[in-house]
Design a protein around this motif. Structure first.
Motif, PDB file in Angstrom:
ATOM      1  N   LEU A  77       0.936  -1.337  -0.094  1.00 47.51           N
ATOM      2  CA  LEU A  77      -0.090  -0.006  -0.042  1.00 47.51           C
ATOM      3  C   LEU A  77       0.960   1.223   0.023  1.00 47.51           C
ATOM      4  O   LEU A  77       0.515   2.219  -0.797  1.00 47.51           O
ATOM      5  CB  LEU A  77      -0.976   0.029   0.999  1.00 47.51           C
ATOM      6  N   GLN A  78       2.017   1.082   0.854  1.00 47.19           N
ATOM      7  CA  GLN A  78       2.890   2.464   0.962  1.00 47.19           C
ATOM      8  C   GLN A  78       3.466   2.717  -0.790  1.00 47.19           C
ATOM      9  O   GLN A  78       3.372   3.776  -1.139  1.00 47.19           O
ATOM     10  CB  GLN A  78       3.836   1.963   1.707  1.00 47.19           C
ATOM     11  N   ILE A  79       3.826   1.834  -1.338  1.00 49.88           N
ATOM     12  CA  ILE A  79       4.574   1.951  -2.657  1.00 49.88           C
ATOM     13  C   ILE A  79       3.643   2.069  -3.855  1.00 49.88           C
ATOM     14  O   ILE A  79       4.014   2.949  -4.538  1.00 49.88           O
ATOM     15  CB  ILE A  79       5.564   0.701  -2.820  1.00 49.88           C
ATOM     16  N   PHE A  80       2.665   1.487  -3.716  1.00 52.38           N
ATOM     17  CA  PHE A  80       1.633   1.504  -4.965  1.00 52.38           C
ATOM     18  C   PHE A  80       0.296   2.320  -4.966  1.00 52.38           C
ATOM     19  O   PHE A  80      -0.342   2.497  -5.756  1.00 52.38           O
ATOM     20  CB  PHE A  80       1.415  -0.013  -5.574  1.00 52.38           C
ATOM     21  N   VAL A  87       1.708  12.008  -3.567  1.00 56.66           N
ATOM     22  CA  VAL A  87       2.546  12.617  -4.373  1.00 56.66           C
ATOM     23  C   VAL A  87       1.573  13.481  -5.489  1.00 56.66           C
ATOM     24  O   VAL A  87       1.768  14.750  -5.831  1.00 56.66           O
ATOM     25  CB  VAL A  87       3.527  11.960  -5.111  1.00 56.66           C
ATOM     26  N   MET A  88       0.809  12.497  -6.242  1.00 58.35           N
ATOM     27  CA  MET A  88      -0.399  13.163  -7.225  1.00 58.35           C
ATOM     28  C   MET A  88      -0.774  14.634  -6.718  1.00 58.35           C
ATOM     29  O   MET A  88      -0.925  15.255  -7.363  1.00 58.35           O
ATOM     30  CB  MET A  88      -0.943  12.140  -7.630  1.00 58.35           C
ATOM     31  N   LEU A  89      -1.333  14.195  -5.367  1.00 60.94           N
ATOM     32  CA  LEU A  89      -2.191  15.284  -4.901  1.00 60.94           C
ATOM     33  C   LEU A  89      -1.502  16.616  -4.581  1.00 60.94           C
ATOM     34  O   LEU A  89      -1.827  17.701  -4.409  1.00 60.94           O
ATOM     35  CB  LEU A  89      -3.143  14.698  -3.848  1.00 60.94           C
ATOM     36  N   LEU A  90      -0.084  16.462  -4.189  1.00 58.34           N
ATOM     37  CA  LEU A  90       0.806  17.614  -3.699  1.00 58.34           C
ATOM     38  C   LEU A  90       1.527  18.276  -4.846  1.00 58.34           C
ATOM     39  O   LEU A  90       1.858  19.402  -4.474  1.00 58.34           O
ATOM     40  CB  LEU A  90       1.839  17.010  -2.526  1.00 58.34           C
ATOM     41  N   ILE A  91       1.416  17.552  -5.983  1.00 59.40           N
ATOM     42  CA  ILE A  91       2.027  18.328  -7.181  1.00 59.40           C
ATOM     43  C   ILE A  91       0.997  19.275  -7.737  1.00 59.40           C
ATOM     44  O   ILE A  91      -0.187  18.723  -8.285  1.00 59.40           O
ATOM     45  CB  ILE A  91       2.495  17.389  -8.295  1.00 59.40           C
ATOM     46  N   ARG A  92       1.284  20.321  -7.809  1.00 62.88           N
ATOM     47  CA  ARG A  92       0.117  21.529  -8.131  1.00 62.88           C
ATOM     48  C   ARG A  92       0.343  21.781  -9.544  1.00 62.88           C
ATOM     49  O   ARG A  92      -0.716  22.114 -10.254  1.00 62.88           O
ATOM     50  CB  ARG A  92       0.134  22.708  -7.182  1.00 62.88           C
ATOM     51  N   ASP A  93       1.324  21.835 -10.103  1.00 57.23           N
ATOM     52  CA  ASP A  93       1.659  22.237 -11.508  1.00 57.23           C
ATOM     53  C   ASP A  93       2.828  21.885 -12.072  1.00 57.23           C
ATOM     54  O   ASP A  93       3.700  21.040 -11.340  1.00 57.23           O
ATOM     55  CB  ASP A  93       1.453  24.005 -11.506  1.00 57.23           C
ATOM     56  N   ARG A  94       3.282  22.297 -13.206  1.00 52.27           N
ATOM     57  CA  ARG A  94       4.475  21.778 -13.832  1.00 52.27           C
ATOM     58  C   ARG A  94       5.693  22.182 -13.344  1.00 52.27           C
ATOM     59  O   ARG A  94       6.607  21.569 -13.211  1.00 52.27           O
ATOM     60  CB  ARG A  94       4.279  22.273 -15.526  1.00 52.27           C
ATOM     61  N   GLY A 384      14.885  -2.889  -0.562  1.00 51.52           N
ATOM     62  CA  GLY A 384      15.911  -2.089  -0.707  1.00 51.52           C
ATOM     63  C   GLY A 384      15.674  -0.633  -0.328  1.00 51.52           C
ATOM     64  O   GLY A 384      14.613  -0.283  -0.574  1.00 51.52           O
ATOM     65  N   PRO A 385      16.497   0.105   0.138  1.00 49.83           N
ATOM     66  CA  PRO A 385      16.346   1.254   0.497  1.00 49.83           C
ATOM     67  C   PRO A 385      15.942   2.158  -0.627  1.00 49.83           C
ATOM     68  O   PRO A 385      14.927   3.223  -0.334  1.00 49.83           O
ATOM     69  CB  PRO A 385      17.776   1.981   1.034  1.00 49.83           C
ATOM     70  N   SER A 386      16.342   2.042  -1.902  1.00 49.81           N
ATOM     71  CA  SER A 386      15.754   2.929  -2.946  1.00 49.81           C
ATOM     72  C   SER A 386      14.258   2.475  -3.331  1.00 49.81           C
ATOM     73  O   SER A 386      13.769   3.382  -4.437  1.00 49.81           O
ATOM     74  CB  SER A 386      16.682   2.452  -4.310  1.00 49.81           C
ATOM     75  N   THR A 387      13.514   1.676  -2.704  1.00 44.32           N
ATOM     76  CA  THR A 387      12.291   1.378  -3.121  1.00 44.32           C
ATOM     77  C   THR A 387      11.219   2.406  -2.949  1.00 44.32           C
ATOM     78  O   THR A 387      10.290   2.688  -3.699  1.00 44.32           O
ATOM     79  CB  THR A 387      11.608   0.151  -2.555  1.00 44.32           C
ATOM     80  N   ALA A 388      11.703   3.444  -2.050  1.00 42.13           N
ATOM     81  CA  ALA A 388      10.669   4.601  -1.586  1.00 42.13           C
ATOM     82  C   ALA A 388      10.608   5.428  -2.926  1.00 42.13           C
ATOM     83  O   ALA A 388       9.528   6.177  -3.118  1.00 42.13           O
ATOM     84  CB  ALA A 388      11.027   5.280  -0.332  1.00 42.13           C
ATOM     85  N   LEU A 389      11.646   5.602  -3.488  1.00 39.22           N
ATOM     86  CA  LEU A 389      11.638   6.270  -4.793  1.00 39.22           C
ATOM     87  C   LEU A 389      10.693   5.765  -5.907  1.00 39.22           C
ATOM     88  O   LEU A 389      10.099   6.578  -6.739  1.00 39.22           O
ATOM     89  CB  LEU A 389      13.250   6.329  -5.773  1.00 39.22           C
ATOM     90  N   THR A 390      10.481   4.413  -5.981  1.00 36.78           N
ATOM     91  CA  THR A 390       9.530   3.969  -6.883  1.00 36.78           C
ATOM     92  C   THR A 390       8.114   4.386  -6.548  1.00 36.78           C
ATOM     93  O   THR A 390       7.365   4.793  -7.430  1.00 36.78           O
ATOM     94  CB  THR A 390       9.541   2.378  -6.667  1.00 36.78           C
ATOM     95  N   ALA A 391       7.736   4.684  -5.236  1.00 37.18           N
ATOM     96  CA  ALA A 391       6.594   5.293  -4.938  1.00 37.18           C
ATOM     97  C   ALA A 391       6.347   6.651  -5.425  1.00 37.18           C
ATOM     98  O   ALA A 391       5.191   6.971  -6.106  1.00 37.18           O
ATOM     99  CB  ALA A 391       6.415   5.378  -3.414  1.00 37.18           C
ATOM    100  N   VAL A 392       7.513   7.563  -5.078  1.00 37.01           N
ATOM    101  CA  VAL A 392       7.567   8.803  -5.820  1.00 37.01           C
ATOM    102  C   VAL A 392       7.155   8.700  -7.575  1.00 37.01           C
ATOM    103  O   VAL A 392       6.670   9.438  -8.070  1.00 37.01           O
ATOM    104  CB  VAL A 392       8.693   9.540  -5.312  1.00 37.01           C
ATOM    105  N   LEU A 393       7.992   7.596  -7.933  1.00 35.90           N
ATOM    106  CA  LEU A 393       7.950   7.650  -9.519  1.00 35.90           C
ATOM    107  C   LEU A 393       6.489   7.569  -9.927  1.00 35.90           C
ATOM    108  O   LEU A 393       5.799   8.040 -10.659  1.00 35.90           O
ATOM    109  CB  LEU A 393       8.657   6.430  -9.989  1.00 35.90           C
ATOM    110  N   PHE A 394       5.785   6.719  -9.318  1.00 38.26           N
ATOM    111  CA  PHE A 394       4.480   6.517  -9.548  1.00 38.26           C
ATOM    112  C   PHE A 394       3.476   7.574  -9.265  1.00 38.26           C
ATOM    113  O   PHE A 394       2.578   7.632 -10.096  1.00 38.26           O
ATOM    114  CB  PHE A 394       3.832   5.148  -8.783  1.00 38.26           C
ATOM    115  N   GLY A 395       3.865   8.298  -8.274  1.00 41.32           N
ATOM    116  CA  GLY A 395       2.941   9.399  -7.924  1.00 41.32           C
ATOM    117  C   GLY A 395       3.143  10.599  -9.095  1.00 41.32           C
ATOM    118  O   GLY A 395       1.989  11.125  -9.396  1.00 41.32           O
ATOM    119  N   LEU A 396       4.289  10.771  -9.644  1.00 42.58           N
ATOM    120  CA  LEU A 396       4.648  11.699 -10.680  1.00 42.58           C
ATOM    121  C   LEU A 396       4.043  11.182 -12.058  1.00 42.58           C
ATOM    122  O   LEU A 396       3.403  11.940 -12.566  1.00 42.58           O
ATOM    123  CB  LEU A 396       6.100  11.988 -10.978  1.00 42.58           C
TER     124      LEU A 396
END
Length: 410
Positions: A77-80, A87-94, A384-396
């Motif tokens: 649930l955290q990652i996906f 991340v999707m909701l906090l990004i306001r614009d380009r 691994g530690p880099s997995t949190a970036l995967t969640a940011v990637l999906f949010g973007l």
């Protein structure tokens, strides 16, 4: 948090500071939604982003123990779901999207610089008897960490360089993309090379074939200079590159282990085709489905850590991991959500190229990162530690694919 050294030498057995921060991001987003009293997601976005919950919940209920089910449920649930939605909701614009992209580039340059230093001074992870493998701050236990971060930086910088932004920004992004090729090469990560090459090719094709030819010429020239200046590392790189074409004819032990674990994952799915063996169930069922060709683990050493034998507890294929632990229902739910993101993102990218070229850089970054991850999932999984970036990637990617037209046009 990703720029800090990983505690425990890169051992991925527990949570990291980045995971804790991602939880705070979700909490902050929830507080903002309650305070603003607004409907956060469109109907399409809610369906696409909530679809994975179905398979994850069923697999958690079928886990071997409540503890394993809860741990797996929270992680998936955290990652996906949760972090991508936040991340999707906090990004306001380009402008916010570009800030995320430049942050990934900055992180990649930092990790890449450490990796190059490790190669030059012989303080990296062990590779073919020499401690020269660039791993950044992630340690020898997570040799894919730096390669993943640097790959994200290459994809982001190329997307920004191909966009219609200010000339100074595009020039800086292009230079960053070329500079990151060196640490990416020194990571000796075949998976990262393949995913990055495929993604960059897709980005160039989407940006326009005329520009693609020019960029290919520049990258080819830079690669010749880069490889020519590596000295003793050239032979190792050539051998590593040639091994990509030998995965079927003469695979090394790591490739044999991967094939064996893939076969084990398929065997688990055949036993439980609809719901799988349950979250965190692959290690318990591995030996009962794997052949004798599987080794007991992989050796790790260097980058400040001593020799350690790491057990092979996942199939190193995200699609097969989901299939074995969540069954066909879980795979259709998760992969269906990712495919919907990709289709919606590409559709909006083509529309942006026709009507609003100034947003093409954000589109190329978002779709490029998603493409990289989906290709990489064919021979890697979360961990691994880099997995949190995967969640940011999906949010973007979700922001570009599913945000309102008004949000994208700002």
């Amino acid at each position: 948090m990703m720029a800090l050294p990983v505690s425990g030498g890169g051992d991925s057995g527990g949570g990291t500071a980045a995971d804790a921060v991602s939880g705070l991001v979700v909490l902050y987003c929830a507080i903002r939604l309650v305070r603003d009293r607004r409907r956060p997601l469109s109907r399409t976005a809610a369906v696409v982003l909530a679809l994975p919950v179905v398979g994850i919940a069923l697999a958690a209920a079928g886990a071997a123990s409540p503890g394993a089910g809860i741990t797996g449920l929270v992680r998936y649930l955290q990652i996906f779901v949760l972090v991508p939605v936040a991340v999707m909701l906090l990004i306001r614009d380009r402008r916010d999207a570009r800030l995320v992209a430049w942050s990934l580039i900055g992180l990649a340059l930092w990790q890449g610089a450490i990796g190059v230093h490790q190669y030059a001074t012989g303080t990296g992870a062990s590779y073919m008897g020499e401690e020269i493998r660039a791993v950044g701050t992630f340690g020898a236990a997570d040799v894919m960490g730096m390669a993943t971060v640097v790959s994200f930086g290459v994809v982001c910088s190329l997307g920004l360089a191909l966009g219609a932004g200010p000339g100074r920004q595009r020039t800086a992004a292009a230079l960053c993309s070329l500079a990151l090729l060196l640490p990416l090469a020194l990571s000796f990560s075949r998976g990262a090379w393949i995913a990055t090459a495929v993604t960059c090719g897709v980005q160039l094709a989407l940006a326009g074939m005329r520009r693609a030819v020019k960029v290919f010429a520049v990258v080819a020239a830079a690669s010749v200079i880069l490889v020519g200046g590596l000295g003793v590392g050239t032979a190792m790189l050539q051998e590593r590159i040639s091994s990509i074409t030998q995965v079927a004819d003469a695979p090394d032990q790591s490739v044999t282990d991967r094939y064996t674990m893939w076969a084990a994952a398929v065997g688990m799915w055949r036993d439980q085709p609809l719901t799988g063996v349950g979250l965190k169930g692959f290690p318990d069922h591995r030996d009962g489905n794997a052949s004798l060709a599987l080794s007991s683990g992989s050796d790790t050493e260097g980058a400040g850590a001593g020799f350690k034998r790491q057990p092979l507890l996942s199939p190193h294929n995200m699609y097969l991991l989901i299939l074995s632990e969540q069954g066909l229902l879980g795979l259709l739910a998760l992969a269906g959500s990712w495919l919907a993101l990709l289709v919606c993102g590409l559709r909006r990218l083509l529309a942006a190229r026709r009507r609003a070229p100034r947003g093409l850089d954000c589109a190329l970054v978002a779709c490029g990162l998603l493409t990289w991850q989906l290709v990489d999932f064919a021979y890697a999984d979360i961990g691994g530690p880099s997995t949190a970036l995967t969640a940011v990637l999906f949010g973007l990617a979700a922001w570009w694919a599913l945000a309102s037209e008004e949000a994208e046009d700002r």
